[in-house]
Design a protein around this motif. Structure first.
Motif, mmCIF file in Angstrom:
data_model
loop_
_atom_site.group_PDB
_atom_site.id
_atom_site.type_symbol
_atom_site.label_atom_id
_atom_site.label_comp_id
_atom_site.label_asym_id
_atom_site.label_seq_id
_atom_site.Cartn_x
_atom_site.Cartn_y
_atom_site.Cartn_z
ATOM 1 N N ALA A 160 0.833 -1.205 0.000
ATOM 2 C CA ALA A 160 0.000 0.000 0.000
ATOM 3 C C ALA A 160 0.866 1.253 0.000
ATOM 4 N N LYS A 161 1.960 1.208 0.743
ATOM 5 C CA LYS A 161 2.865 2.361 0.761
ATOM 6 C C LYS A 161 3.508 2.564 -0.602
ATOM 7 N N GLY A 162 3.690 1.460 -1.324
ATOM 8 C CA GLY A 162 4.351 1.564 -2.620
ATOM 9 C C GLY A 162 3.456 2.120 -3.712
ATOM 10 N N ASP A 163 2.144 1.780 -3.676
ATOM 11 C CA ASP A 163 1.287 2.241 -4.780
ATOM 12 C C ASP A 163 0.086 3.062 -4.325
ATOM 13 N N GLY A 164 0.020 3.284 -2.998
ATOM 14 C CA GLY A 164 -1.047 4.144 -2.492
ATOM 15 C C GLY A 164 -2.391 3.470 -2.403
ATOM 16 N N ALA A 165 -2.457 2.162 -2.640
ATOM 17 C CA ALA A 165 -3.740 1.454 -2.583
ATOM 18 C C ALA A 165 -3.676 0.387 -1.515
ATOM 19 N N GLY A 166 -4.822 0.106 -0.893
ATOM 20 C CA GLY A 166 -4.889 -0.945 0.107
ATOM 21 C C GLY A 166 -5.745 -2.080 -0.379
ATOM 22 N N ASN A 167 -5.654 -3.215 0.316
ATOM 23 C CA ASN A 167 -6.495 -4.357 -0.035
ATOM 24 C C ASN A 167 -7.936 -4.113 0.400
ATOM 25 N N GLY A 168 -8.871 -4.649 -0.332
ATOM 26 C CA GLY A 168 -10.272 -4.588 0.040
ATOM 27 C C GLY A 168 -10.914 -5.921 -0.228
ATOM 28 N N PRO A 169 -12.205 -6.076 0.096
ATOM 29 C CA PRO A 169 -12.879 -7.347 -0.121
ATOM 30 C C PRO A 169 -12.805 -7.854 -1.548
ATOM 31 N N ASP A 170 -12.790 -6.955 -2.537
ATOM 32 C CA ASP A 170 -12.785 -7.389 -3.926
ATOM 33 C C ASP A 170 -11.469 -8.058 -4.321
ATOM 34 N N ALA A 171 -10.427 -7.905 -3.471
ATOM 35 C CA ALA A 171 -9.135 -8.500 -3.807
ATOM 36 C C ALA A 171 -9.193 -10.024 -3.821
ATOM 37 N N VAL A 172 -10.212 -10.611 -3.187
ATOM 38 C CA VAL A 172 -10.283 -12.065 -3.112
ATOM 39 C C VAL A 172 -10.821 -12.685 -4.402
ATOM 40 N N THR A 173 -11.110 -11.871 -5.428
ATOM 41 C CA THR A 173 -11.611 -12.430 -6.681
ATOM 42 C C THR A 173 -10.480 -12.955 -7.554
ATOM 43 N N SER A 174 -9.226 -12.686 -7.217
ATOM 44 C CA SER A 174 -8.103 -13.195 -7.986
ATOM 45 C C SER A 174 -7.966 -14.697 -7.781
ATOM 46 N N ARG A 175 -7.136 -15.320 -8.613
ATOM 47 C CA ARG A 175 -6.906 -16.763 -8.480
ATOM 48 C C ARG A 175 -6.323 -17.110 -7.111
ATOM 49 N N ALA A 176 -5.314 -16.333 -6.693
ATOM 50 C CA ALA A 176 -4.716 -16.570 -5.375
ATOM 51 C C ALA A 176 -5.747 -16.345 -4.272
ATOM 52 N N GLY A 177 -6.621 -15.333 -4.466
ATOM 53 C CA GLY A 177 -7.650 -15.065 -3.472
ATOM 54 C C GLY A 177 -8.639 -16.207 -3.347
ATOM 55 N N LYS A 178 -8.988 -16.827 -4.480
ATOM 56 C CA LYS A 178 -9.911 -17.966 -4.439
ATOM 57 C C LYS A 178 -9.306 -19.160 -3.724
ATOM 58 N N VAL A 179 -8.012 -19.411 -3.972
ATOM 59 C CA VAL A 179 -7.328 -20.512 -3.292
ATOM 60 C C VAL A 179 -7.293 -20.251 -1.790
ATOM 61 N N LYS A 180 -7.002 -19.002 -1.421
ATOM 62 C CA LYS A 180 -6.964 -18.645 -0.001
ATOM 63 C C LYS A 180 -8.335 -18.816 0.635
ATOM 64 N N ALA A 181 -9.391 -18.386 -0.076
ATOM 65 C CA ALA A 181 -10.745 -18.515 0.453
ATOM 66 C C ALA A 181 -11.103 -19.984 0.699
ATOM 67 N N ARG A 182 -10.736 -20.856 -0.247
ATOM 68 C CA ARG A 182 -11.037 -22.278 -0.072
ATOM 69 C C ARG A 182 -10.265 -22.868 1.097
ATOM 70 N N SER A 183 -8.999 -22.483 1.236
ATOM 71 C CA SER A 183 -8.171 -23.014 2.325
ATOM 72 C C SER A 183 -8.724 -22.605 3.680
ATOM 73 N N TYR A 184 -8.998 -21.308 3.827
ATOM 74 C CA TYR A 184 -9.557 -20.831 5.089
ATOM 75 C C TYR A 184 -10.955 -21.404 5.305
ATOM 76 N N GLY A 185 -11.722 -21.569 4.231
ATOM 77 C CA GLY A 185 -13.069 -22.107 4.365
ATOM 78 C C GLY A 185 -13.072 -23.516 4.925
ATOM 79 N N VAL A 186 -12.210 -24.385 4.388
ATOM 80 C CA VAL A 186 -12.121 -25.758 4.890
ATOM 81 C C VAL A 186 -11.669 -25.765 6.348
#
Length: 264
Positions: A131-157
């Motif tokens: 965020a310091k590098g590009d001025g943007a922070g993560n938000g809920p929509d960040a989980v729509t990426s491929r890595a975000g989907k894998v993370k969601a499934r892992s945490y979900g299980v």
């Protein structure tokens, strides 16, 4: 089943369970994950396996109050993404409960919570640097990426597994929502609906395992009244907690819960 009725409790034991029920209400409307302390109290005052059946209806009561308080802040795309993985975790947790003893359950959950806390701290620091590098922070929509989907499934299980075997899914899902960049109200609204749906779906499994019965429900009827003042206290407190402190409290509650389970 090795259980304990309302009439078997002494005054000290009932007071401890009442405080734990109040803490459930507080955790549902303020610092999600803090109810791991309630889990530890219930496990100490009641037979360990039976305690999960007594605690579940109390958690559902807290979930209802949380949904009524934060219903407008839920992020449904995240919820729909999580539910299939959580369902798989609940099934795995049910199978695990058929053969695991109390020590195996506590050790497994405690280790998972501490691991997830470490991963979340690392990811939050990485996100802050980005965020310091590009001025943007993560938000809920960040989980729509491929890595975000894998993370969601892992945490979900993991969330489904931990919530089924020990009602300890709160810290896992709290860490997921923090890592996905949810702000305070979105965090509370999304987790409120998540746990109301998941905990309600666990009831048939718990009844089938003998964890919920007439005796446990009688004890619940006496304890559920203490959830309400806890929820109001949480609603009062959450507006006075800033985002940074909120995240630190969630992670700290997770670590405390994990250590308690490992050392119990």
């Amino acid at each position: 089943m090795n259980t304990m009725t309302l009439w078997d409790l002494n005054g000290w034991q009932f007071a401890a369970l009442a405080f734990a029920a109040l803490l459930v209400g507080f955790s549902k409307t303020a610092v999600s994950g803090a109810n791991t302390v309630s889990l530890a109290i219930f496990a100490a005052m009641l037979p360990a396996r039976a305690s999960t059946g007594v605690l579940l209806p109390i958690l559902i009561a807290g979930d209802v109050l949380a949904v009524l308080t934060y219903r407008r802040h839920a992020h449904w795309p995240t919820l729909w993404r999580l539910f299939p993985a959580v369902a798989a975790g609940v099934v795995v947790g049910t199978v695990f409960l058929m053969w695991a003893d109390d020590e195996a359950v506590r050790t497994s959950i405690g280790a998972i919570l501490l691991l997830m806390a470490g991963v979340t701290v690392w990811r939050r620091r990485a996100a802050e640097r980005a965020a310091k590098g590009d001025g943007a922070g993560n938000g809920p929509d960040a989980v729509t990426s491929r890595a975000g989907k894998v993370k969601a499934r892992s945490y979900g299980v993991l969330g489904g597994f931990t919530t089924m075997v020990a009602n300890a899914g709160g810290p896992v899902m709290s860490l997921y929502l923090l890592s996905a960049g949810f702000r305070k109200l979105g965090f509370l609204g999304t987790s409120a609906f998540f746990f109301l749906i998941v905990n309600t779906s666990k009831v048939p499994f718990s009844v089938g395992l003998g964890l919920i019965n007439a005796e446990s429900l009688l004890l619940d009827a006496a304890l559920v009244l203490f959830v309400v003042p806890g929820a109001f206290l949480g609603k009062w407190a959450v507006s006075r907690i800033n985002q940074v402190l909120f995240e630190r409290l969630v992670i700290a509650a997770t670590v405390v819960g994990g250590v308690q389970l490992l050392l119990h």
